[in-house]
Design an enzyme around this catalytic site. Structure first.
Site, short mmCIF file in Angstrom:
data_model
loop_
_atom_site.label_atom_id
_atom_site.label_comp_id
_atom_site.label_asym_id
_atom_site.label_seq_id
_atom_site.Cartn_x
_atom_site.Cartn_y
_atom_site.Cartn_z
N ARG A 156 0.75 -1.11 0.04
CA ARG A 156 0.05 -0.07 -0.16
C ARG A 156 0.95 1.43 0.01
O ARG A 156 1.72 1.47 0.84
CB ARG A 156 -0.90 -0.02 1.31
CG ARG A 156 -1.63 1.41 1.45
CD ARG A 156 -3.34 0.97 1.11
NE ARG A 156 -4.15 2.19 1.07
CZ ARG A 156 -4.92 2.62 1.83
NH1 ARG A 156 -5.38 1.88 2.82
NH2 ARG A 156 -5.55 3.73 1.65
N ARG A 190 -6.99 -0.69 -3.93
CA ARG A 190 -5.69 -0.98 -3.08
C ARG A 190 -5.64 -2.53 -2.52
O ARG A 190 -6.39 -3.17 -2.52
CB ARG A 190 -5.99 -0.22 -1.79
CG ARG A 190 -7.18 -0.92 -0.72
CD ARG A 190 -8.16 0.12 -0.23
NE ARG A 190 -8.30 1.42 -0.74
CZ ARG A 190 -8.53 2.27 -0.34
NH1 ARG A 190 -8.50 2.59 1.09
NH2 ARG A 190 -8.87 3.51 -0.86
N ASP A 196 -6.12 -2.31 3.25
CA ASP A 196 -6.50 -1.24 3.88
C ASP A 196 -6.86 -1.66 5.31
O ASP A 196 -7.72 -2.69 5.45
CB ASP A 196 -7.81 -0.58 3.23
CG ASP A 196 -8.30 0.62 4.13
OD1 ASP A 196 -7.44 1.46 4.55
OD2 ASP A 196 -9.59 0.97 4.17
N ASP A 241 -8.53 -0.10 9.02
CA ASP A 241 -8.79 0.71 9.65
C ASP A 241 -9.15 0.75 10.94
O ASP A 241 -9.73 -0.53 11.48
CB ASP A 241 -10.13 1.64 8.97
CG ASP A 241 -10.27 2.06 7.95
OD1 ASP A 241 -9.25 2.54 7.54
OD2 ASP A 241 -10.91 2.02 6.87
#
Length: 162
Positions: A83, A94, A97, A99
């Protein structure tokens, strides 16, 4: 020890294998201990819709580091899997990810990190897997299962084992 809820996803490459390997790297068993992992879900893209579907999952962890250090660990894991945030389109394709969704009951709004995640209650692709592992968890005064009931999960499909 604190409890952290984390969402992972991607839509480039062998995402399911990336998720397995990224979770293993992120959760070292010491500073970050994996407690529960949701199934993988195929989800429609969000934000930028002209791209391949994503594969998403959520994990419940116990952590011994502060949220800022956990964010740094998440971003280092993303970089290890290719990334490059500075080079990509926001909400675009992507490889990975990660989060931070919630950290205990902490409310935080700093330049680098907002907790709980500011768009959590808009995102079925997070709430569906999160409800699988923590349906009764309260985040910002809202039970995860109740938040899920208020969003449209159309197009989200639970996947079998990888």
């Amino acid at each position: 020890m604190a409890e952290a809820l984390v969402a992972l996803g991607g839509n480039v490459g062998d995402v399911r294998q990336t998720l397995v390997r990224a979770i293993a790297q992120f959760c070292d068993g010491n500073a970050v201990r994996l407690v529960a992992r949701s199934s993988d879900y195929r989800t429609p893209p969000w934000g930028v819709t002209d791209q391949p579907p994503f594969i998403n999952c959520c994990i419940l962890t116990e952590v011994t580091m502060p949220p800022e250090a956990l964010l740094a660990r998440a971003q280092a894991t993303e970089r290890a899997f290719g990334r490059r945030r500075a080079e990509e389109q926001r909400w675009g394709p992507r490889t990975l990810d990660i989060d931070l969704i919630a950290y205990d009951d902490l409310t935080l709004d700093s330049r680098d990190l907002t907790l709980p995640h500011p768009r959590l209650f808009e995102r079925a692709f997070v709430l569906v897997p999160l409800a699988e592992i923590a349906p009764d968890r309260m985040i910002a005064g809202i039970r995860v299962r109740d938040a899920l009931a208020k969003v449209d999960p159309a197009g989200i499909a639970k996947l079998g084992p990888p």
